[in-house]
Scaffold this active site. Structure first.
Site, mmCIF file in Angstrom:
data_model
loop_
_atom_site.group_PDB
_atom_site.id
_atom_site.type_symbol
_atom_site.label_atom_id
_atom_site.label_comp_id
_atom_site.label_asym_id
_atom_site.label_seq_id
_atom_site.Cartn_x
_atom_site.Cartn_y
_atom_site.Cartn_z
ATOM 1 N N SER A 65 -3.874 -21.264 -12.370
ATOM 2 C CA SER A 65 -3.328 -22.337 -13.296
ATOM 3 C C SER A 65 -3.764 -23.711 -12.775
ATOM 4 O O SER A 65 -3.988 -23.761 -11.243
ATOM 5 C CB SER A 65 -1.828 -22.321 -13.759
ATOM 6 O OG SER A 65 -1.442 -21.094 -13.862
HETATM 7 N N1 SAH Z 1 0.186 -17.231 -11.995
HETATM 8 C C1 SAH Z 1 -1.196 -17.095 -11.557
HETATM 9 C C2 SAH Z 1 -2.157 -17.480 -12.915
HETATM 10 C C3 SAH Z 1 -1.818 -16.513 -13.971
HETATM 11 S S1 SAH Z 1 -3.022 -16.138 -15.156
HETATM 12 C C4 SAH Z 1 -1.880 -17.873 -10.494
HETATM 13 O O1 SAH Z 1 -0.931 -18.465 -9.874
HETATM 14 O O2 SAH Z 1 -3.030 -17.508 -10.384
HETATM 15 C C5 SAH Z 1 -2.058 -14.902 -16.138
HETATM 16 C C6 SAH Z 1 -1.993 -13.594 -15.718
HETATM 17 O O3 SAH Z 1 -1.016 -12.948 -16.723
HETATM 18 C C7 SAH Z 1 -3.367 -12.769 -15.751
HETATM 19 O O4 SAH Z 1 -3.539 -12.510 -14.458
HETATM 20 C C8 SAH Z 1 -3.136 -11.725 -16.676
HETATM 21 O O5 SAH Z 1 -3.569 -10.440 -16.154
HETATM 22 C C9 SAH Z 1 -1.246 -11.713 -16.710
HETATM 23 N N2 SAH Z 1 -1.005 -10.694 -17.629
HETATM 24 C C10 SAH Z 1 -1.436 -10.991 -18.895
HETATM 25 N N3 SAH Z 1 -0.280 -10.134 -19.707
HETATM 26 C C11 SAH Z 1 0.537 -9.653 -18.831
HETATM 27 C C12 SAH Z 1 1.413 -8.543 -18.845
HETATM 28 N N4 SAH Z 1 2.027 -7.721 -19.982
HETATM 29 N N5 SAH Z 1 2.109 -8.224 -17.730
HETATM 30 C C13 SAH Z 1 1.640 -8.631 -16.458
HETATM 31 N N6 SAH Z 1 0.705 -9.469 -16.225
HETATM 32 C C14 SAH Z 1 0.095 -10.081 -17.526
#
Ligand code: SAH
Length: 218
Positions: A65
């Site tokens: 992000s």
């Molecule tokens: N917080 C992260 C960025 C997140 S991007 C950072 O600091 O880099 C969003 C993430 O959510 C992705 O890695 C994706 O794989 C995850 N995601 C999406 N759906 C999900 C689910 N049902 N359970 C766990 N993770 C999930």
């Protein structure tokens, strides 16, 4: 100081300045973000853009992000030093590292085992010992570790998932983006009260979708 060190110091100053001008004003959040080197969480060709206020691609088609959004979400979560926090969407591990400087314990979950593995290795290497990583579908939360004082979701759901609301303590706060994945979503804050839930709409954001099941690692 070498030229490289002073370039890095200059970039970090600009990084913190950008956070402040975009509304991240909480001193504890700024201090936590100053301690975490975003460059540790980005690999390959985008690594030299780590201090710019923009989202960047990571493995498995996901994104780390934008730092100001990380700051604003962390600020909205109002984390206290004794708190047990759950993050859904580990991605690179950067947000979890920021939270780890503010909370007692952080549990972070991602549906991509590869991202969890890579994030864990950076978190371990950088000494974030109070973070525990899980490869699982985070829509169900972590029932074995519940309840949580704070929950942060970093992928967009259409509505706050029921199991996550159930795993939030009374008096707890959850921050998450809600809305369709291909449009602008709303960042919302949910407070769990003795009697029901209180919702606040914070700002428009854009996140990858919260998907069901485990991800195929790419
Ligand atoms: N917080 C992260 C960025 C997140 S991007 C950072 O600091 O880099 C969003 C993430 O959510 C992705 O890695 C994706 O794989 C995850 N995601 C999406 N759906 C999900 C689910 N049902 N359970 C766990 N993770 C999930």
């Amino acid at each position: 100081m070498s030229q490289d060190d002073s370039d890095t110091a200059e970039r970090k100053m600009q990084f913190l300045f950008a956070l402040r001008t975009r509304g991240v004003t909480d001193k504890r959040v700024l201090e936590a973000m100053e301690k975490v080197d975003r460059g540790d969480f980005i690999r390959g060709i985008f690594a030299d853009r780590a201090y710019e206020d923009m989202p960047l691609p990571i493995a498995c088609g996901q994104t780390i992000s934008q730092p100001s959004v990380v700051g604003l979400m962390t600020q909205a979560l109002d984390v206290q030093p004794r708190d047990k926090v759950m993050e859904i969407g580990t991605g690179s591990g950067y947000q979890a590292a920021v939270l780890s400087h503010l909370a007692r314990r952080v549990y972070t979950v991602d549906r991509h085992a590869r991202l969890v593995r890579e994030a864990k290795s950076v978190l371990d290497r950088t000494g974030r010992l109070n973070v525990t990583t899980f490869a699982a579908d985070g829509s169900f939360g972590l029932p074995d570790q519940a309840p949580f004082d704070r929950i942060l979701v970093t992928a967009a759901a259409e509505d706050p998932p029921g199991p996550l609301l159930a795993q939030l303590k009374v008096g707890g706060i959850m921050v998450l983006p809600v809305g369709q994945s291909n449009t602008v979503q709303s960042l919302i804050r949910v407070r769990k009260l003795e009697q029901g839930l209180e919702y606040d709409e914070l700002r428009p954001v854009r996140f990858v979708p919260l998907l069901e099941g485990m991800g195929k690692d790419t």
